[in-house]
Design a protein around this motif. Structure first.
Motif, PDB file in Angstrom:
ATOM      1  N   UNK A 190      43.720  39.766  42.886  1.00 25.04           N
ATOM      2  CA  UNK A 190      42.517  39.258  43.556  1.00 25.04           C
ATOM      3  C   UNK A 190      41.703  40.408  44.117  1.00 25.04           C
ATOM      4  N   UNK A 191      40.371  40.251  44.023  1.00 22.00           N
ATOM      5  CA  UNK A 191      39.442  41.208  44.609  1.00 22.00           C
ATOM      6  C   UNK A 191      39.016  40.748  46.000  1.00 22.00           C
ATOM      7  N   UNK A 192      38.665  41.734  46.830  1.00 21.18           N
ATOM      8  CA  UNK A 192      37.991  41.478  48.102  1.00 21.18           C
ATOM      9  C   UNK A 192      36.753  42.357  48.123  1.00 21.18           C
ATOM     10  N   UNK A 252      38.030  46.066  47.287  1.00 22.10           N
ATOM     11  CA  UNK A 252      39.471  46.175  47.446  1.00 22.10           C
ATOM     12  C   UNK A 252      40.130  45.199  46.471  1.00 22.10           C
ATOM     13  N   UNK A 253      41.371  45.478  46.150  1.00 23.39           N
ATOM     14  CA  UNK A 253      42.145  44.564  45.326  1.00 23.39           C
ATOM     15  C   UNK A 253      43.549  44.479  45.866  1.00 23.39           C
ATOM     16  N   UNK A 254      44.138  43.277  45.803  1.00 23.99           N
ATOM     17  CA  UNK A 254      45.525  43.217  46.245  1.00 23.99           C
ATOM     18  C   UNK A 254      46.419  42.598  45.193  1.00 23.99           C
ATOM     19  N   UNK A 255      47.679  42.995  45.282  1.00 23.85           N
ATOM     20  CA  UNK A 255      48.679  42.536  44.336  1.00 23.85           C
ATOM     21  C   UNK A 255      49.249  41.207  44.814  1.00 23.85           C
ATOM     22  N   UNK A 275      44.644  47.958  47.381  1.00 24.73           N
ATOM     23  CA  UNK A 275      44.041  49.137  46.783  1.00 24.73           C
ATOM     24  C   UNK A 275      42.554  49.180  47.116  1.00 24.73           C
ATOM     25  N   UNK A 276      42.061  50.383  47.329  1.00 27.92           N
ATOM     26  CA  UNK A 276      40.620  50.622  47.449  1.00 27.92           C
ATOM     27  C   UNK A 276      40.120  51.062  46.080  1.00 27.92           C
ATOM     28  N   UNK A 277      39.101  50.370  45.574  1.00 28.90           N
ATOM     29  CA  UNK A 277      38.623  50.589  44.205  1.00 28.90           C
ATOM     30  C   UNK A 277      37.224  51.194  44.252  1.00 28.90           C
ATOM     31  N   UNK A 278      37.071  52.346  43.622  1.00 30.39           N
ATOM     32  CA  UNK A 278      35.773  53.004  43.581  1.00 30.39           C
ATOM     33  C   UNK A 278      34.845  52.236  42.636  1.00 30.39           C
ATOM     34  N   UNK A 279      33.654  51.905  43.100  1.00 28.48           N
ATOM     35  CA  UNK A 279      32.717  51.130  42.277  1.00 28.48           C
ATOM     36  C   UNK A 279      31.671  52.000  41.581  1.00 28.48           C
ATOM     37  N   UNK A 296      42.554  39.243  54.192  1.00 29.52           N
ATOM     38  CA  UNK A 296      41.266  39.927  54.101  1.00 29.52           C
ATOM     39  C   UNK A 296      41.430  41.358  54.578  1.00 29.52           C
ATOM     40  N   UNK A 297      40.467  42.200  54.227  1.00 25.08           N
ATOM     41  CA  UNK A 297      40.529  43.606  54.605  1.00 25.08           C
ATOM     42  C   UNK A 297      39.114  44.180  54.603  1.00 25.08           C
TER      43      UNK A 297
END
Length: 475
Positions: free
Chosen positions: A406-408, A415-418, A425-429, A448-449
């Motif tokens: 899932x993305x946040x 962010x994405x979580x398992x 995880x922090x995801x660079x866009x 949430x984060x």
């Protein structure tokens, strides 16, 4: 082995008025026994349970319920019969075959549901359950050769509770309730994790330019996080909080580029919320808001009752579109493009001619989740994270160590979580750099984060486990 599921229905707000059709556990057994003996003279009881319904009644207040299920077997064979009773009448009779369950001799059932309920009230202050198992419920089983009669309700603190009695002598054999652990707002800086608002259900967090907002429930239970809703604002990194005046439970909140706070409730959207003003209502619907999204420049899209309501001017006016298929996700881009992820896991882009499917990068890939940031599409699959411009067809892959389910999205941050939020995880866009793991939450329920400066804010809710209570026997 036959498994009987208790069907529990949310009936909050209905009156608990006694009904002539309500009967105790032993009265239900007597009705069922008569029919079971007609089926086979050797029929023997193995289990009984009450069942939730939408028919009114006292909800077990005096040990009586409208609906009951019970099973009988023929000892020495694999024959059994399931019998359902509603308002003193047999409404289900279903013979079958199954492996033998322990039987309960009828003459060992000395205590009825009304008897053990009164004992549970006297010893533990047991109250009617809400939100899941409404009222009081009762089960009878053979455990280690003893007839165990259990009453289910809530304790004095409204926690899910089971009190079990030996139906032969009335002794309490077990008393357990579901207690919360965890929950609260976690602030993570380099080398330190701090938990505030402990025990609360923090359903969401959003941070921007020294403004921090959290929302959720002050007193959650295992089956409800809407009893005592709150939304609070901090201007000093969480050192102090101001409660915001929103009368309903908040489902989403975000800041626009001008630091104006927006919030969604069950059927409404509000803008410009401050510590001194509840803001302006920009959308009010007849049905529940099911899905919501907002772009960097604050285009907004919501789904409600099969329709998409969307605005490109921050709520001054709204357009409508029909949802072509049930959507799991709705997104809106900076250009105002609508993108949906269907429940069948297809990605659809709205065009002037209708909805066009966007082809996956791999034929066998199925999206777990999808978001749009600016005008870029991101999907997460078992094979990794993929991204492309909405108007161009070239997919690029972002490698990640674990499957993100899932993305946040927080503005331009992603962010994405398992599974179950065990890792975030922090995801660079901006490019395809490898996502960075920023939090391990193996024993937490993360919802949430967000990040502000050097502080990562994590919203968590309590989990629950059965804990024993002191056994208080009769004197």
């Amino acid at each position: 082995m036959l498994v009987i599921f208790l069907v529990f229905v949310n009936l909050i707000g209905r009156e608990t008025i006694a009904s002539d059709g309500e009967i105790t556990l032993k009265e239900a057994i007597n009705i069922g026994f008569q029919r079971a003996k007609e089926w086979n003279v050797n029929a023997t009881l193995t289990s009984v349970n009450s069942v939730d319904e939408t028919m009114g009644g006292s909800r077990g207040e005096t040990g009586k319920r409208l609906n009951w299920f019970m099973t009988f077997v023929v000892p020495g064979t694999d024959d059994f019969v399931l019998i359902g009773i509603s308002e003193k009448k047999i409404t289900l009779f279903r013979p079958g075959k199954q492996s033998q369950d322990p039987t309960i001799p009828y003459d060992e059932i000395k205590f009825d549901s009304s008897d053990v309920l009164q004992l549970a009230k006297d010893k533990y202050g047991l109250k009617q359950g809400k939100d899941w198992a409404t009222g009081f419920h009762f089960t009878l089983d053979s455990i280690e050769g003893k007839p165990i009669l259990t009453v289910v309700g809530n304790d004095r603190d409204n926690r899910f509770t089971r009190i079990s009695f030996n139906a032969k002598n009335g002794d309490i054999v077990s008393a357990v309730h579901k207690l919360p652990y965890g929950g609260g707002l976690i602030s993570k800086r380099i080398g330190t994790d701090t938990v505030t608002k402990k025990g609360m259900a923090i359903m969401g967090v959003v941070a921007r330019n020294n403004n921090l907002v959290v929302w959720g429930d002050n007193k959650p239970t295992q089956f409800s996080t809407t009893k005592q809703p709150f939304i609070e604002l901090s201007h000093n990194n969480g050192e102090s909080w101001t409660e915001l005046q929103i009368n309903n439970y908040v489902t989403h909140a975000w800041f626009n580029k001008n630091n104006q706070l927006y919030a969604a409730t069950e059927k409404e959207l509000w803008a410009g919320i401050t510590s001194k003003s509840k803001g302006t209502k920009i959308l009010s619907l007849d049905h529940k808001i099911e899905r919501i999204d907002y772009s960097i420049n604050n285009h907004i899209a919501v789904i409600s009752n099969g329709k998409i309501y969307y605005t490109n001017n921050q709520g001054e006016s709204w357009k409508q579109a029909i949802v072509p298929q049930p959507f799991f996700v709705i997104q809106i881009s900076n250009n105002g493009d609508l993108v949906g992820l269907t429940e069948e896991r297809k990605v659809l882009l709205k065009t002037n001619d209708g909805w066009k499917e966007i082809t996956m990068p791999n034929r066998d890939d199925e999206p777990n989740d999808m978001i749009v940031i600016n005008n870029r599409l991101f999907i997460t699959t078992q094979s990794g994270i993929w991204t492309r411009d909405l108007q161009e067809g070239n997919w690029r892959k972002i490698k990640v160590d674990e499957e993100v389910v899932k993305f946040i999205k927080k503005g331009e941050k992603l962010f994405g979580y398992t599974h179950r939020g065990e890792a975030i995880y922090s995801i660079n866009t901006k490019d395809e750099r490898k996502p960075e793991k920023v939090f391990d939450g193996v024993d937490l329920v993360v919802l949430d984060v967000d990040i502000m400066g050097d502080t990562l804010w994590i919203a968590t809710i309590p989990d629950y486990s059965w804990e024993e209570m002191a056994i208080q026997q009769r004197r």
